[in-house]
Design an enzyme around this catalytic site. Structure first.
Site, PDB file in Angstrom:
ATOM      1  N   HIS A 125       0.932  -0.848   0.108  1.00 62.21           N
ATOM      2  CA  HIS A 125       0.356   0.062   0.102  1.00 62.21           C
ATOM      3  C   HIS A 125       1.171   1.232   0.155  1.00 62.21           C
ATOM      4  O   HIS A 125       0.403   2.376   0.656  1.00 62.21           O
ATOM      5  CB  HIS A 125      -1.176  -0.074   1.224  1.00 62.21           C
ATOM      6  N   HIS A 196      -9.734   2.100   0.128  1.00 59.26           N
ATOM      7  CA  HIS A 196      -9.867   0.554   1.091  1.00 59.26           C
ATOM      8  C   HIS A 196     -10.538   0.818   3.059  1.00 59.26           C
ATOM      9  O   HIS A 196     -10.285   0.375   4.435  1.00 59.26           O
ATOM     10  CB  HIS A 196      -7.820   1.046   1.993  1.00 59.26           C
ATOM     11  N   THR A 197     -11.946   1.044   2.463  1.00 64.24           N
ATOM     12  CA  THR A 197     -13.157   1.672   3.352  1.00 64.24           C
ATOM     13  C   THR A 197     -13.748   0.294   3.563  1.00 64.24           C
ATOM     14  O   THR A 197     -13.367  -0.950   2.863  1.00 64.24           O
ATOM     15  CB  THR A 197     -13.938   1.962   2.796  1.00 64.24           C
ATOM     16  N   GLU A 335     -11.745  -3.885  -2.584  1.00 63.68           N
ATOM     17  CA  GLU A 335     -10.723  -2.476  -2.842  1.00 63.68           C
ATOM     18  C   GLU A 335     -10.835  -3.113  -4.757  1.00 63.68           C
ATOM     19  O   GLU A 335      -9.795  -4.138  -5.088  1.00 63.68           O
ATOM     20  CB  GLU A 335      -9.261  -2.750  -2.558  1.00 63.68           C
TER      21      GLU A 335
END
Length: 370
Positions: A125, A196-197, A335
């Site tokens: 990430h 990225h919830t 995602e």
């Protein structure tokens, strides 16, 4: 003219413990710029966004009886996001490269680049201080839409090129959250941005998501090794626990004796989306239904893949905004993305952005009930 809600977030806070370098960097000169913005429509949908990490802190939508509920995991203040155990990336935009790059290294145009390593021997990430840990600039905002921008410097976290990035969140009357990503660069560089919830359609802090029914519009997925790096193969999901082509409860096959589930501790994999229509138009990627609340989440995207992660590493140590702890598999992520480790996988769709070209993708989260 529309107005927008602006709320300061814990600007005079005292950080305790051992904050990360990202926290100290932000506090030195940027904390006075951290704000919380509220987007809303006339149908009862509300989305809150902070310019720290371009994080979605809350999405409130009604259930089948019209009762509003917050359906994403997160915190009430910036300290929570900065100091969270194991850094779960709640609600953030991650980059410059979402997901993993093997051994924190790739070769581009004959030159090898070494990235910041933060996930075993791999880069995850965007590295140690990715886009989720920086303060973005708010270019424009009203009560329906906000555009956030960030300039990632040449060799930031090891990536080449000055990368100009913008992310726009827009709430529509159809209870959709539209996310538009744009980027340009002055040197060739890999780019793979995603959101990225963590969702729980029963409500934030309301327990397991294993009864949620998931459909993924994908006939293939990308298996991984023990370090969660793709093997390069794209087998068919038929006859495996990874077959979500017809909706099924997330928990139905999650504990099957399958090597890939062992490697991921459950589902933490990329699916190869079935694409149809024009390449630049979003197509259906996923649909999730929570039988308890009746809420439905539909995900559409222009991206070729989607990472489904079901909160395998949540273990009750994190306490969310409602005061409830986030237990094992109490949230899921969808995602939208290019595939993990694409810079090292010549058979995967390219993620290389070159000067003069524009990175442009769109993802739509739609909410309804049944």
């Amino acid at each position: 003219m529309r107005t927008f809600t602006l709320t300061c977030l814990a600007l005079f806070m005292t950080l305790t413990g051992s904050p990360s370098q990202a926290a100290s960097d932000a506090a030195v000169e940027d904390f006075d710029s951290i704000k919380l913005y509220t987007l809303k429509n006339d149908q009862g949908m509300t989305v809150k966004v902070t310019n720290y990490g371009a994080i979605i802190t809350s999405i409130t939508v009604p259930d089948r009886d019209g009762n509003p509920g917050d359906v994403v995991l997160g915190y009430n203040n910036v300290e929570g996001y900065i100091n969270a155990v194991d850094k779960p990336y709640f609600g953030a935009v991650v980059g410059r490269y979402g997901n993993r790059i093997a051994e924190g290294s790739f070769t581009l145009d004959g030159e090898t680049y070494s990235l910041a390593v933060n996930n075993g021997e791999n880069s995850l990430h965007g590295g140690i201080i990715g886009f989720d840990k920086v303060v973005w600039t708010v270019k424009s905002a009203d009560d329906r839409s906000i555009e956030l921008t960030y300039v990632a410097k040449d060799m930031e976290e090891g990536y080449p090129g000055n990368l100009d990035v913008s992310v726009t969140y827009t709430v529509t009357d159809e209870n959709q959250l539209v996310i538009d990503y744009h980027a340009t660069t002055d040197k060739a560089t890999p780019v793979n941005l995603t959101q990225h919830t963590y969702f729980n359609l029963q409500g934030e802090g309301e327990g397991s998501i294993l009864d949620h029914e998931l459909m993924l519009n994908a006939n293939e997925f990308t298996p991984v090794d023990q370090g969660l790096i793709p093997t390069g193969k794209t087998p068919n999901v038929e006859g495996t626990p990874f077959d979500f082509t017809s909706a099924k409860p997330i928990g139905r096959d999650i504990d099957d004796d399958h090597e890939q589930l062992t490697f991921g501790g459950g589902y933490d994999h990329n699916w190869v989306l079935n694409k149809s229509g024009e390449a630049d138009a979003p197509t259906l990627a996923a649909r999730v239904h929570d039988p308890a609340s009746g809420r439905v989440l539909t995900v559409s995207t222009t991206e070729p893949g989607i990472q489904f992660y079901c909160g395998n590493f949540l273990d009750g140590r994190l306490q969310g905004k409602s005061g409830k702890t986030y237990g094992h598999r109490s949230g899921f992520c969808l995602e939208t993305q290019h595939y993990p480790d694409s810079p090292n996988q010549p058979n995967f769709p390219s993620t290389i952005l070159r000067p003069g070209d524009t990175y442009q993708t769109q993802t739509v989260f739609g909410f309804s009930t049944k």
